[in-house]
Scaffold this motif. Structure first.
Motif, short mmCIF file in Angstrom:
data_model
loop_
_atom_site.label_atom_id
_atom_site.label_comp_id
_atom_site.label_asym_id
_atom_site.label_seq_id
_atom_site.Cartn_x
_atom_site.Cartn_y
_atom_site.Cartn_z
N LYS A 176 0.79 -1.22 0.00
CA LYS A 176 0.00 0.00 0.00
C LYS A 176 0.82 1.27 0.00
CE LYS A 176 -3.89 -2.22 2.34
NZ LYS A 176 -4.80 -2.20 3.50
N ALA A 177 2.02 1.26 0.58
CA ALA A 177 2.75 2.52 0.70
C ALA A 177 4.20 2.26 1.08
CB ALA A 177 2.09 3.42 1.75
N ALA A 213 -5.13 8.73 -7.03
CA ALA A 213 -3.96 9.54 -7.33
C ALA A 213 -2.92 8.71 -8.07
CB ALA A 213 -3.36 10.11 -6.04
N THR A 235 0.76 8.04 -9.03
CA THR A 235 2.08 8.34 -8.49
C THR A 235 3.12 7.52 -9.23
OG1 THR A 235 2.17 6.58 -6.83
CG2 THR A 235 0.93 8.57 -6.25
N ILE A 265 -2.74 4.90 -6.39
CA ILE A 265 -3.15 4.68 -5.01
C ILE A 265 -4.42 5.48 -4.74
CG2 ILE A 265 -0.79 4.26 -4.22
CD1 ILE A 265 -0.78 7.06 -3.02
N PRO A 272 -5.76 7.14 -1.51
CA PRO A 272 -5.88 7.58 -0.12
C PRO A 272 -7.24 8.25 0.07
CG PRO A 272 -4.48 9.09 -1.34
CD PRO A 272 -4.78 7.95 -2.27
N LEU A 283 -3.44 15.68 0.71
CA LEU A 283 -3.51 14.32 0.16
C LEU A 283 -2.69 14.19 -1.11
CD1 LEU A 283 -6.66 12.11 -0.14
CD2 LEU A 283 -5.36 12.64 -2.21
N THR A 301 1.18 14.65 -0.42
CA THR A 301 1.74 13.47 0.26
C THR A 301 1.86 12.29 -0.69
OG1 THR A 301 0.74 14.20 2.34
CG2 THR A 301 1.44 11.91 2.22
N ALA A 302 0.87 12.11 -1.56
CA ALA A 302 0.91 11.01 -2.53
C ALA A 302 2.05 11.18 -3.52
CB ALA A 302 -0.43 10.92 -3.26
N ARG A 303 2.25 12.39 -4.01
CA ARG A 303 3.33 12.64 -4.97
C ARG A 303 4.70 12.42 -4.36
NH1 ARG A 303 1.05 18.17 -7.91
NH2 ARG A 303 -0.48 17.12 -9.25
N THR A 336 2.42 8.63 1.56
CA THR A 336 1.08 8.27 2.03
C THR A 336 1.17 7.07 2.97
OG1 THR A 336 0.13 9.05 -0.05
CG2 THR A 336 -1.24 7.61 1.31
N MET A 364 -4.96 4.85 3.36
CA MET A 364 -5.50 4.12 2.22
C MET A 364 -6.44 2.99 2.65
SD MET A 364 -2.41 4.08 -0.56
CE MET A 364 -1.13 3.57 0.55
#
Length: 472
Positions: free
Chosen positions: A49-50, A340, A342, A347, A349, A369, A372-374, A378, A383
């Motif tokens: 997930k991250a 989003a 990336t 992802i 979120p 949001l 943070t994703a870029r 995240t 998520m």
């Protein structure tokens, strides 16, 4: 706990999300000989997930890094050992034993070992490696070391649990135990008409995985083809003009989630084309509003607010289907997911309790949001727990699409590109800003009437955004 165990502490790969089973070590931030303190980040890992930073829960000197960068490690497996009493002298020979313990069956692990983070527990050690440059100064993982001859026969011992032997331990009656598999895997096998008893498990401890079930489905199709044998050399050949990338991390998790959703929830998608000229004017005005200075103000913000108002007017759309308990779970909160794109993949979120936020606070949350994703920061918690989602395909110039639901959610709204088009406005054909919306929903939860009302409400608000005040 022995004196050696008290001195040489092991830090195990924790479950940093909800039910994660493995993570890839992206980067070590320490090396053998470095001093670490309680709470210090020692490595970065990528889960399904991250990307997550892992802090170590004790103080001492790094004794050994068990795995190199680029290695995928199961949750519960020791990844680093720390000498918590470096002044006690040289490490005794027994200090090398933790690796053997990780190779041993789970029941050989001492009881009462302290768990410092969620996800700890007896788990068979299993890793999957990809070629990568060795880290300068890092000790070779014990699993790769050629010096120790003793571990050579060890693989024969863990192989036994992979057979059907563990099954009788479940109920104490040989020959009557069920095959080992998680509930989602059992459901998949049932849906595909596969008998779990006929499948050879490949998971840790003899657990049947989704891949085993899919392989059992494909096996009959390939078995009757006698021509497959001569074609094998051609299949194995690789074209130099092709690139192969392992399916892992976010990409793997997204693919599996989409397959599960597409073949579990009956999707229905409805479309509406709407004049959003007034909404685009409002966006321009809000950008000049001092109350929103420095915040992210764009059409997506008003689409999000419109969807939240539509859910407030039609609350039954905000629900989920609990397969295990066979219940519909209606939710009095909205965790709004935003798809989003990336560098690590797509992802989703979500903004917690988005329905309770004012427009400025919603704009702030959207900006955080996206940023943070870029940056790839995240968190797994961001998520999970989503209830409905928006995917903004319009940023790519796409008119609309048929989005697939996120697993556990009841609806997803696709926001298409806003384009200047001829439109009948007040009895005359005029150029107007027009977009197309698509709402996919789970037809087990949402019937056509409810889905249509939600989509119609979103469209009505975007056509006349003053309804945000009168309806909100």
């Amino acid at each position: 706990m022995t004196a050696v165990e008290q001195r040489f502490r092991e830090f195990k790969m924790p479950d940093v999300g909800e039910g994660l089973t493995e993570a890839e070590i992206l980067k070590w931030l320490v090396a053998p000989g470095d001093t670490v303190t309680d709470g210090q980040v020692v490595c970065e890992v990528e889960t399904a997930k991250a990307a997550v930073e892992l802090p170590i829960p004790f103080t001492g000197v790094v004794h050994e890094l068990r795995f190199g960068e680029g290695t995928t490690v199961d949750v519960g497996t020791a990844i680093i050992s720390v000498d918590t009493d470096p002044g006690a002298g040289d490490a005794p020979a027994a200090a090398a034993a933790p690796e053997a313990a990780a190779e041993a069956p789970a029941e050989a692990e001492p009881e009462g070992r302290q768990a410092n983070l969620v996800g700890y527990g007896a788990a068979p050690s299993s890793t999957k490696r990809r070629p990568r440059k060795a880290q300068p100064g890092a000790r070779r993982p014990a699993a790769e070391a050629p010096a120790a001859p003793a571990p050579a026969p060890a693989p024969a011992a863990p192989a036994a649990p992979v057979r059907a032997e563990p099954a009788p331990e479940l109920n104490g009656h040989p020959g009557t135990a069920r095959p080992l598999a998680k509930p989602p895997v059992r459901k998949l096998a049932k849906d595909l008409g596969i008998d779990l008893a006929t499948i050879t498990p490949s998971g840790p401890g003899g657990v049947i995985t989704r891949e085993d079930v899919h392989a059992a489905v494909e096996a009959p199709a390939t078995a009757p083809e006698p021509a497959a044998a001569p074609a094998a050399p051609v299949t194995g050949a690789r074209d130099a003009r092709e690139r192969r990338v392992p399916v892992k991390g976010v990409r793997k998790a997204t693919a599996q989630a989409m397959v599960d959703s597409a073949f579990t929830a009956p999707h229905v998608t409805e479309f509406v084309t709407v004049d959003v000229t007034r909404t685009m004017k409002l966006v321009a005005d809000l950008k000049q509003d001092p109350e929103l200075a420095g915040l992210r103000v764009n059409p997506l913000l008003l689409v999000a607010k419109a969807l939240l108002v539509a859910i407030k007017r039609n609350p039954d759309v905000n629900a989920s289907w609990d397969e295990d308990s066979q219940e519909i779970v209606y939710k009095d909160y909205v965790n709004l997911g935003i798809a989003a794109a990336t560098p690590r993949g797509l992802i989703v979120p979500n903004i917690k309790d988005a329905d309770a936020k004012t427009l400025p606070r919603l704009a702030e949350a959207l900006g955080d949001l996206v940023a943070t994703a870029r940056d790839g920061k995240t968190s797994p918690a961001a998520m999970t727990g989503g209830t409905v989602t928006i995917t903004n395909v319009g940023v790519f110039g796409i008119d609309t699409g048929t989005p697939i639901l996120n697993r556990g959610e009841s609806a997803i709204l696709a926001f298409g590109a806003v384009k200047l088009q001829p439109w009948v406005h007040k009895g005359e054909v005029k150029p107007r800003q027009v977009t197309t919306l698509a709402l996919s929903f789970d037809h087990r939860l949402v019937d056509g009437e409810l889905g249509s009302k939600v989509l119609a409400d979103v469209a009505a608000i975007l056509e006349r955004p003053k309804r945000l005040i009168t309806w909100g």
